[in-house]
Design a protein around this motif. Structure first.
Motif, mmCIF file in Angstrom:
data_model
loop_
_atom_site.group_PDB
_atom_site.id
_atom_site.type_symbol
_atom_site.label_atom_id
_atom_site.label_comp_id
_atom_site.label_asym_id
_atom_site.label_seq_id
_atom_site.Cartn_x
_atom_site.Cartn_y
_atom_site.Cartn_z
ATOM 1 N N ARG A 30 0.748 -1.393 -0.433
ATOM 2 C CA ARG A 30 -0.195 0.004 -0.158
ATOM 3 C C ARG A 30 0.901 0.894 0.107
ATOM 4 O O ARG A 30 0.346 2.002 -0.895
ATOM 5 C CB ARG A 30 -0.604 -0.215 1.353
ATOM 6 C CG ARG A 30 -2.258 1.014 1.154
ATOM 7 C CD ARG A 30 -1.692 2.475 2.213
ATOM 8 N NE ARG A 30 -0.981 2.148 3.429
ATOM 9 C CZ ARG A 30 -1.716 1.932 4.464
ATOM 10 N NH1 ARG A 30 -2.896 2.422 4.530
ATOM 11 N NH2 ARG A 30 -0.721 1.896 5.639
ATOM 12 N N ASP A 31 1.826 1.555 1.018
ATOM 13 C CA ASP A 31 2.607 2.440 1.365
ATOM 14 C C ASP A 31 3.396 2.393 0.036
ATOM 15 O O ASP A 31 3.668 3.718 -0.666
ATOM 16 C CB ASP A 31 3.619 1.934 2.150
ATOM 17 C CG ASP A 31 3.352 2.100 3.444
ATOM 18 O OD1 ASP A 31 2.336 2.796 3.760
ATOM 19 O OD2 ASP A 31 3.932 1.845 4.186
ATOM 20 N N THR B 37 -4.395 6.094 -1.661
ATOM 21 C CA THR B 37 -3.862 4.934 0.369
ATOM 22 C C THR B 37 -5.523 4.217 0.322
ATOM 23 O O THR B 37 -6.722 4.598 -0.627
ATOM 24 C CB THR B 37 -3.924 6.642 0.595
ATOM 25 O OG1 THR B 37 -2.896 5.727 2.008
ATOM 26 C CG2 THR B 37 -4.892 6.913 1.507
ATOM 27 N N TRP B 38 -5.440 3.245 0.839
ATOM 28 C CA TRP B 38 -6.002 2.529 1.818
ATOM 29 C C TRP B 38 -6.327 2.220 3.128
ATOM 30 O O TRP B 38 -4.853 1.925 3.234
ATOM 31 C CB TRP B 38 -6.748 1.593 0.829
ATOM 32 C CG TRP B 38 -5.633 0.199 0.693
ATOM 33 C CD1 TRP B 38 -5.981 -0.708 0.793
ATOM 34 C CD2 TRP B 38 -4.617 0.425 -0.337
ATOM 35 N NE1 TRP B 38 -4.775 -1.696 0.498
ATOM 36 C CE2 TRP B 38 -3.749 -0.772 -0.657
ATOM 37 C CE3 TRP B 38 -3.904 1.531 -1.201
ATOM 38 C CZ2 TRP B 38 -3.114 -1.126 -1.499
ATOM 39 C CZ3 TRP B 38 -3.084 0.890 -2.282
ATOM 40 C CH2 TRP B 38 -2.701 -0.072 -2.246
ATOM 41 N N VAL C 57 -5.252 -0.761 5.387
ATOM 42 C CA VAL C 57 -5.698 -2.041 5.313
ATOM 43 C C VAL C 57 -5.426 -2.960 6.195
ATOM 44 O O VAL C 57 -5.092 -2.843 7.747
ATOM 45 C CB VAL C 57 -3.979 -2.376 5.211
ATOM 46 C CG1 VAL C 57 -3.271 -3.851 5.005
ATOM 47 C CG2 VAL C 57 -2.925 -1.256 3.429
ATOM 48 N N VAL D 182 -8.754 -0.249 -5.598
ATOM 49 C CA VAL D 182 -8.835 -0.272 -3.177
ATOM 50 C C VAL D 182 -9.029 -1.481 -3.605
ATOM 51 O O VAL D 182 -9.195 -2.111 -2.216
ATOM 52 C CB VAL D 182 -9.485 0.610 -2.777
ATOM 53 C CG1 VAL D 182 -9.630 1.020 -1.490
ATOM 54 C CG2 VAL D 182 -7.269 2.432 -3.414
#
Length: 315
Positions: free
Chosen positions: A125-126, A135-136, A138, A292
């Motif tokens: 994700r990063d 972004t999300w 996690v 996402v």
């Protein structure tokens, strides 16, 4: 092949129910600063190597597609066992040091608490964010697996897969056609060696030397970087001209016949997937939203048993 399919189905059946045990606040009390430490490790690596996001995202995909997201791709080969990372589809994976550095940072904060599988999911994700993508939140709580076999990497979807093979591969892992198209968007990042697409640009079949679905000018440029009887192991091409940026360029190029893999082009051979390609090509927001959703769905499969102290070896 039947054995592999049966194995994958059995694994998905066994791990799917565990995915629901993940939560966004899993480490809220036990290691509240874990995510920040992981993000810092990825950021430091990215500062020195812009290829890190593509590497980490691909690593996460390849981990999740074997035994669920259990960090088994991180294990090293030991004794007579050849691990996943040394299987043919994975020998080009790199940047394992990023996960090792993140693990060391997290262990310094809260020893034995955060799994390598969670670290890899968070790092993916990063990495996407650092490349300019969405972004999300996690879901966390994965456990690390104890089994890693190179032979099982044969079940990974390959660059020459047709739409039926892709659909079967994704459905065996509980993923839909929309997940297939959305996750394929990860091909907006990175680089591919000639061996993954050479069949499309030379000796394609008895009728055509070049795959007729590929743009002629694009094929010509690929032939120039991948000469016949190529001996350069590192020769290849970037996935798209903005290969360090996470955007929807992949889908735009796909509609023009300018993507590398047959598996990319295959997305245009089915009405549903073709419609999704067009949708994502015209709206980056639609792609981000779908990506996402699909990443959370894919990464929620987990069948691990422990929290490793070292991501390379079973505890």
């Amino acid at each position: 092949m039947a054995v592999i399919v049966a194995l994958v189905c059995a694994l998905i059946f066994s791990v799917s129910s565990l995915g629901n045990g993940l939560s966004s606040n899993y480490y809220e009390k036990t290691c509240p600063n874990a995510e920040a430490a992981i993000a810092d490790a990825v950021k430091k690596a990215f500062a020195n190597d812009k290829k890190v996001p593509a590497a980490i995202l691909r690593m996460h995909f390849h981990d999740c597609f074997i035994r669920g997201c259990d960090g088994s791709v991180l294990l090293k080969s030991v004794g007579q066992n050849t691990a996943e990372k040394d299987g043919p589809p994975n020998v080009s994976l790199h940047a394992f040091y990023v996960i090792d550095n993140a693990k060391k940072a997290v262990e310094a904060l809260c020893p034995g608490v955060v799994s390598c599988a969670d670290i890899l999911a968070l790092a993916a994700r990063d990495a996407v964010v650092l490349a300019g993508g969405p972004t999300w939140d996690v879901p966390k709580g994965r456990k690390d697996g104890r089994v890693s076999k190179a032979s099982e990497t044969r079940s990974l979807p390959g660059p020459a897969f047709n739409i039926s093979q892709l659909q079967q591969s994704f459905s065996q892992r509980g993923l839909s056609m929309e997940d297939l198209v959305a996750l394929s968007g990860g091909h907006t990042l990175g680089f591919s060696h000639c061996s993954s697409f050479e069949k499309r640009i030379r000796n394609f079949n008895a009728t055509h030397d070049i795959d007729p679905t590929i743009h002629p000018g694009f094929a010509s440029s690929l032939r120039s970087v991948c000469p016949a009887k190529n001996k350069l192991n590192n020769a290849g091409a970037t996935m798209d001209p903005s290969s360090a940026t996470f955007d929807n360029t992949y889908y735009k190029l796909l509609l023009q016949g300018k993507t590398l893999f047959s598996s990319d082009q295959a997305l245009l051979t089915n009405q549903k997937t073709q419609q999704l390609v067009s949708k994502f090509a015209s709206s980056q927001k639609a792609f981000y939203d779908a990506f996402v959703k699909s990443m959370i769905k894919m990464s929620s499969l987990n069948g691990g048993q422990e929290v490793r102290l070292d991501c390379k070896v079973v505890r």
